[in-house]
Design a protein around this motif. Sequence first.
Motif, mmCIF file in Angstrom:
data_model
loop_
_atom_site.group_PDB
_atom_site.id
_atom_site.type_symbol
_atom_site.label_atom_id
_atom_site.label_comp_id
_atom_site.label_asym_id
_atom_site.label_seq_id
_atom_site.Cartn_x
_atom_site.Cartn_y
_atom_site.Cartn_z
ATOM 1 N N LEU A 36 28.365 -46.226 -10.253
ATOM 2 C CA LEU A 36 29.385 -45.177 -10.218
ATOM 3 C C LEU A 36 28.821 -43.919 -9.563
ATOM 4 N N GLU A 37 27.556 -43.631 -9.840
ATOM 5 C CA GLU A 37 26.915 -42.476 -9.216
ATOM 6 C C GLU A 37 26.787 -42.669 -7.713
ATOM 7 N N ALA A 38 26.649 -43.913 -7.290
ATOM 8 C CA ALA A 38 26.558 -44.207 -5.861
ATOM 9 C C ALA A 38 27.950 -44.240 -5.230
ATOM 10 N N ASP A 39 28.969 -43.871 -6.026
ATOM 11 C CA ASP A 39 30.350 -43.793 -5.525
ATOM 12 C C ASP A 39 30.983 -45.140 -5.256
ATOM 13 N N VAL A 40 30.540 -46.157 -5.938
ATOM 14 C CA VAL A 40 31.224 -47.441 -5.841
ATOM 15 C C VAL A 40 32.508 -47.302 -6.667
ATOM 16 N N ALA A 41 33.626 -47.799 -6.130
ATOM 17 C CA ALA A 41 34.891 -47.688 -6.852
ATOM 18 C C ALA A 41 34.867 -48.589 -8.092
ATOM 19 N N LEU A 42 35.566 -48.137 -9.135
ATOM 20 C CA LEU A 42 35.513 -48.806 -10.437
ATOM 21 C C LEU A 42 35.829 -50.304 -10.413
ATOM 22 N N PRO A 43 36.899 -50.733 -9.711
ATOM 23 C CA PRO A 43 37.178 -52.189 -9.719
ATOM 24 C C PRO A 43 36.019 -52.993 -9.142
ATOM 25 N N ALA A 44 35.368 -52.440 -8.138
ATOM 26 C CA ALA A 44 34.228 -53.131 -7.534
ATOM 27 C C ALA A 44 33.053 -53.153 -8.506
ATOM 28 N N VAL A 45 32.895 -52.066 -9.248
ATOM 29 C CA VAL A 45 31.819 -52.008 -10.255
ATOM 30 C C VAL A 45 32.059 -53.078 -11.308
ATOM 31 N N ARG A 46 33.312 -53.153 -11.788
ATOM 32 C CA ARG A 46 33.644 -54.119 -12.844
ATOM 33 C C ARG A 46 33.358 -55.546 -12.396
ATOM 34 N N GLU A 47 33.813 -55.861 -11.186
ATOM 35 C CA GLU A 47 33.618 -57.214 -10.686
ATOM 36 C C GLU A 47 32.127 -57.523 -10.572
ATOM 37 N N PHE A 48 31.399 -56.542 -10.093
ATOM 38 C CA PHE A 48 29.961 -56.748 -9.907
ATOM 39 C C PHE A 48 29.257 -56.988 -11.243
ATOM 40 N N ILE A 49 29.571 -56.153 -12.222
ATOM 41 C CA ILE A 49 28.929 -56.285 -13.536
ATOM 42 C C ILE A 49 29.248 -57.668 -14.125
ATOM 43 N N ALA A 50 30.492 -58.101 -13.960
ATOM 44 C CA ALA A 50 30.883 -59.413 -14.481
ATOM 45 C C ALA A 50 30.070 -60.518 -13.807
ATOM 46 N N ARG A 51 29.891 -60.388 -12.498
ATOM 47 C CA ARG A 51 29.106 -61.387 -11.755
ATOM 48 C C ARG A 51 27.664 -61.420 -12.233
ATOM 49 N N ALA A 223 30.510 -43.938 5.416
ATOM 50 C CA ALA A 223 29.802 -44.198 4.152
ATOM 51 C C ALA A 223 29.940 -43.030 3.171
ATOM 52 N N MET A 224 30.244 -41.858 3.715
ATOM 53 C CA MET A 224 30.377 -40.682 2.852
ATOM 54 C C MET A 224 31.743 -40.635 2.159
ATOM 55 N N LEU A 225 32.607 -41.572 2.509
ATOM 56 C CA LEU A 225 33.964 -41.558 1.981
ATOM 57 C C LEU A 225 33.976 -41.771 0.460
ATOM 58 N N GLY A 226 32.957 -42.396 -0.033
ATOM 59 C CA GLY A 226 32.840 -42.569 -1.482
ATOM 60 C C GLY A 226 33.943 -43.422 -2.059
ATOM 61 N N GLN A 227 34.478 -42.981 -3.192
ATOM 62 C CA GLN A 227 35.467 -43.748 -3.945
ATOM 63 C C GLN A 227 36.703 -44.109 -3.126
ATOM 64 N N ASP A 228 37.090 -43.214 -2.185
ATOM 65 C CA ASP A 228 38.308 -43.449 -1.405
ATOM 66 C C ASP A 228 38.181 -44.652 -0.483
ATOM 67 N N ALA A 229 36.970 -45.078 -0.235
ATOM 68 C CA ALA A 229 36.759 -46.192 0.688
ATOM 69 C C ALA A 229 37.570 -47.410 0.255
ATOM 70 N N GLY A 256 25.903 -44.807 -0.321
ATOM 71 C CA GLY A 256 26.502 -45.935 0.383
ATOM 72 C C GLY A 256 27.256 -46.898 -0.508
ATOM 73 N N GLY A 257 27.706 -46.390 -1.650
ATOM 74 C CA GLY A 257 28.490 -47.231 -2.559
ATOM 75 C C GLY A 257 29.747 -47.773 -1.892
ATOM 76 N N ALA A 258 30.210 -47.075 -0.830
ATOM 77 C CA ALA A 258 31.385 -47.531 -0.095
ATOM 78 C C ALA A 258 31.199 -48.971 0.386
#
Length: 445
Positions: A36-51, A223-229, A256-258
């Motif tokens: 989340l600090e790297a600006d990865v959007a929440l749905p992507a974070v959730r999917e990743f953690i589940a994986r 890459a700077m777009l962050g969450q909006d990406a 580069g969480g985008a």
Amino acid sequence: NLTQRLAKVVKTMRGEARLTEANTAEMLREVRLALLEADVALPAVREFIARVKEKAMGEEVIGSLTPGQALVGVVQAELAAIMGADLGPEASQLNFATQPPAIILMAGLQGAGKTTTVGKLAKYLREKKKKVLTVSTDVYRPAAIGQLQTVTAQAGADFFPSQATDKPVAIAQAALDYAKRHFHDVLIIDTAGRLGIDEAMMQEISALHAAVKPIETLFVVDAMLGQDAINTAKAFNDALPLTGVVLTKLDGDSRGGAALSVRHITGKPIKFAGVAEKLDGLEAFDPQRMANRILGMGDILALVEEARKGVDVEAAQDLAHKIKGGGKFDLNDFKAQIGQMKKMGGLSSLMDKLPAQLQQAASGANMDQADKQVRRMEGIINSMTPQERAKPELIKASRKRRIAAGAGVQVQEVNRMLSQFEQMQAMMKKLKGGGMMKMMRGMKG
Ligand code: GDP
Ligand code: MG
């Protein structure tokens, strides 16, 4: 021998043998925060953690790792895989398997870096001896056409001039016609972009795509777009059959969480990374490096440090002090040390700093047996009075019987434990200021 016994203790202290919900929960929370600090959007974070969870559960904790460190390994590998490490190196190659010219259509928001990337790609392809033509369909900003002309010239490619009064589809078709007649290998079509997603722009680029049927449709994203990406990627992915992604401005300080958000949405390979404004600032995308960047090397270390939590820093320093100063190492210290080792959940940090000899001896140790042995040693020490622990030489026959009874062991075992301790004391003296000192410093992290 003692070295082996010690090694066994060390191995046992290392803690759990497999990753479980319980021993990874805290670390997974830290990973989630890092993403989340790297600006990865929440749905992507959730999917990743589940994986990661799915991959990690039941995994053996190998060698000298703590469960936390073992999990970091899974996280890194999985993140790299999602970034494209499992797609193979061809994934970042441009596709030319078509009747020339191979058409590359650039898509993305205004300011994403499309025009700059056209220049970079043109230069890159020129170096590969391709005959390249570029054209701008950005009829809304005449300056944008001039910008493309400039970078195209810098790249040593050909430029197809377009009239701002023409329609984008007509411009693209005219350029294609020209490219065919002049035997260009590649035609790169630059497009307009709005500051936000807008229906008219999406329709325009869809129409362009339908008219020229590009072999590559590259989504250019900052890459700077962050969450909006994630929203931007979704809009373009829905409107166009993307074939790849270019992640620009990675020379900035974004983590580069985008990249993860975009992979989550599009599933398309990230082919290139923009790493400078200049035309040579284009690199083949490196999934492994990106994974490390998103997690942040510093943060990984912090995560590992987190795994060592609960270590009583003061007590460790105190002990280190004693050893360094040649102070007496007694059974109270030994007891404290065992307690600390247990609190650390894993002895990996300590293990890493042990002499190679010890580490080697540990590798073949029988975990269950060593586990029992440590519990018994602890039981024996617990049955002693603080005074006895401070001065083991006080422990004569009657005290030994009392201690053995208290710990529920035979007197011989108390004897064995005491002689082991003596040997250990001797070793500590030898190590003072040397390996052991470093080992203790390792403990305070
Ligand atoms: P477009 O609107 O999508 O065509 O974006 P441009 O190509 O005009 O780029 C917008 C701005 O971003 C320009 O100032 C570029 O120099 C800058 N830019 C593009 N790519 C990169 C990159 O990889 N690194 C840096 N630092 N700047 C970039
Ligand atoms: Mg532009």
